[in-house]
Design a protein around this motif. Structure first.
Motif, PDB file in Angstrom:
ATOM      1  N   UNK A 101       0.822  -1.203   0.000  1.00 22.56           N
ATOM      2  CA  UNK A 101       0.000   0.000   0.000  1.00 22.56           C
ATOM      3  C   UNK A 101       0.860   1.258   0.000  1.00 22.56           C
ATOM      4  N   UNK A 102       1.981   1.230   0.725  1.00 23.57           N
ATOM      5  CA  UNK A 102       2.841   2.403   0.753  1.00 23.57           C
ATOM      6  C   UNK A 102       3.414   2.734  -0.613  1.00 23.57           C
ATOM      7  N   UNK A 103       3.915   1.696  -1.300  1.00 20.94           N
ATOM      8  CA  UNK A 103       4.454   1.923  -2.647  1.00 20.94           C
ATOM      9  C   UNK A 103       3.361   2.374  -3.602  1.00 20.94           C
ATOM     10  N   UNK A 107       3.594   5.882  -5.666  1.00 21.95           N
ATOM     11  CA  UNK A 107       3.581   5.909  -7.124  1.00 21.95           C
ATOM     12  C   UNK A 107       2.365   6.682  -7.633  1.00 21.95           C
ATOM     13  N   UNK A 108       1.218   6.489  -6.967  1.00 22.86           N
ATOM     14  CA  UNK A 108       0.013   7.206  -7.386  1.00 22.86           C
ATOM     15  C   UNK A 108       0.159   8.709  -7.246  1.00 22.86           C
ATOM     16  N   UNK A 109       0.762   9.147  -6.140  1.00 17.97           N
ATOM     17  CA  UNK A 109       0.968  10.585  -5.968  1.00 17.97           C
ATOM     18  C   UNK A 109       1.947  11.139  -7.001  1.00 17.97           C
ATOM     19  N   UNK A 110       2.988  10.367  -7.302  1.00 17.21           N
ATOM     20  CA  UNK A 110       3.939  10.825  -8.312  1.00 17.21           C
ATOM     21  C   UNK A 110       3.310  10.951  -9.687  1.00 17.21           C
ATOM     22  N   UNK A 338       1.559  -2.734 -10.430  1.00 15.43           N
ATOM     23  CA  UNK A 338       1.724  -3.678 -11.537  1.00 15.43           C
ATOM     24  C   UNK A 338       2.326  -2.967 -12.737  1.00 15.43           C
ATOM     25  N   UNK A 339       1.629  -3.046 -13.863  1.00 17.28           N
ATOM     26  CA  UNK A 339       2.089  -2.382 -15.070  1.00 17.28           C
ATOM     27  C   UNK A 339       1.225  -1.182 -15.426  1.00 17.28           C
ATOM     28  N   UNK A 340       1.602  -0.529 -16.513  1.00 17.32           N
ATOM     29  CA  UNK A 340       0.803   0.606 -16.985  1.00 17.32           C
ATOM     30  C   UNK A 340      -0.620   0.167 -17.315  1.00 17.32           C
TER      31      UNK A 340
END
Length: 365
Positions: A101-103, A107-110, A338-340
């Motif tokens: 969840x942290x990652x 990644x979502x914020x970035x 996961x992936x794009x």
């Protein structure tokens, strides 16, 4: 020879007088002969009492060894060893998310920051972000098709045609997008002819499907951007999709009990779908009221409902593809996600829905 010749006594255990013996035996009777011919008494074998007792002791000792009893008479029987009590049941474990969840949040914020900056600085930069996502998504999809199914959809014409499709949609609208789609399909047919004819139909069919599924649907995001208030429309589209996914995850993780489509995606629940609808409708009302010019809150409710439905169907559609391929994720490019393609699954089918409803509600801009 009869029984009398054996010289059996008159009575067992009685003495007979000599004068009576002659009378009883007759004149031919001879005492000496009777004694010689008398059979030896049969004496049964009497076991030695001491030896029999000793044998019984040995048998008892052997039985004691076999049965676990005492070896000697004066030995006390061993008490059974106390058994250890059963271990206590493990405490119930809390529900955990299936991903880091942290990652995922990082990644979502970035990605969100990249989208917002490119969206509100220069529109052309955001078009480049769409093209990059399309090309990477096509690479992931065609790679998994070849790895898992042996389907060789040609990546080169798909990547070039997909990029052209997005640019044409932004520059010329829906008409340009359809023309680019047709040319991309033609390029796939011609490109595959350079290889042996075996499985030609299978490969080109997969290629045309990939062209429609990834770049053509992504073209509607570029068409949203084309309007005068394009950045606000794209932001509304992204916010509603993300809020729908977040509501489905939060409510389903906390209250989910009834499976929505267990054969396709076991983690999705009906409660999660209700959460997606509720969150998206509230977000839609706010976005239409404050972000979209001439928009109304009730239009936002309808828009949020439509987004929740399309995002859920898009997620289920890609889950169906991944189940057919026997994989969990389309790639590993984004930690925690996961992936794009695992992030585009709900965005791609939602883009044409948002574009159409915004055109109906407030015009093309």
């Amino acid at each position: 020879m009869n029984d009398s010749s054996w010289g059996a006594p008159q009575g067992a255990g009685h003495w007979v007088a000599p004068e009576m013996q002659g009378a009883a035996a007759g004149p031919a009777y001879d005492v000496h002969d009777a004694q010689q011919t008398r059979p030896m008494p049969i004496v049964p074998d009497v076991p030695d009492a001491g030896r029999d007792a000793e044998d019984r002791d040995h048998r008892d000792q052997g039985a004691g060894r076999l049965s676990g009893g005492p070896l000697f008479r004066d030995e006390k029987p061993q008490e059974p060893m106390p058994t250890a009590p059963p271990p206590p049941p493990p405490p119930p474990q809390k529900k955990r998310a299936g991903r880091d969840l942290g990652a995922a949040i990082g990644v979502g914020l970035g990605l969100g920051a990249l989208v917002v900056v490119s969206l509100f600085v220069v529109k052309a930069v955001f078009v480049g972000v769409i093209v990059l996502a399309v090309v990477v998504g096509l690479w992931e999809l065609t790679s998994r098709l070849e790895e898992r199914k042996g389907i060789k959809a040609p990546l080169a014409p798909l990547a070039v045609g997909g990029a052209a499709m997005v640019v044409a949609g932004y520059a010329r609208g829906a008409e340009g997008a359809w023309v680019a789609m047709a040319l991309t399909a033609l390029a796939v047919l011609v490109w595959r002819m350079a290889q042996p004819p075996e499985d030609y139909l299978r490969d080109v069919t997969a290629g045309i499907f990939a062209a429609f599924y990834v770049p053509f649907l992504a073209t509607f995001v570029a068409m949203l951007l084309k309007a005068d208030d394009g950045p606000q429309r794209v932001l509304t589209f992204l916010l509603l999709t993300v809020v729908s996914d977040t509501g489905a995850y939060a409510v389903g993780w906390r209250f989910g009990k009834h499976k929505l489509a267990p054969r396709i995606s076991p983690g999705k629940t009906r409660e999660g779908l209700f959460g997606a609808v509720a969150f998206a409708m509230v977000a839609g009302a706010l976005c239409m009221q404050f972000l979209i010019e001439d928009g109304s809150w009730w239009q936002g409710l309808l828009l949020g409902l439509a987004v929740a439905a399309s995002a859920t169907l898009g997620d289920l559609g890609e889950s169906m593809i991944k189940r057919d391929l026997g994989i969990k994720d389309m790639g590993t490019l984004l930690p925690g996600h996961g992936g794009i393609m695992d992030r585009l699954d709900s965005l791609l089918p939602t883009a044409p829905v948002v574009w159409l409803l915004l055109v109906l509600f407030v015009g093309s801009g």
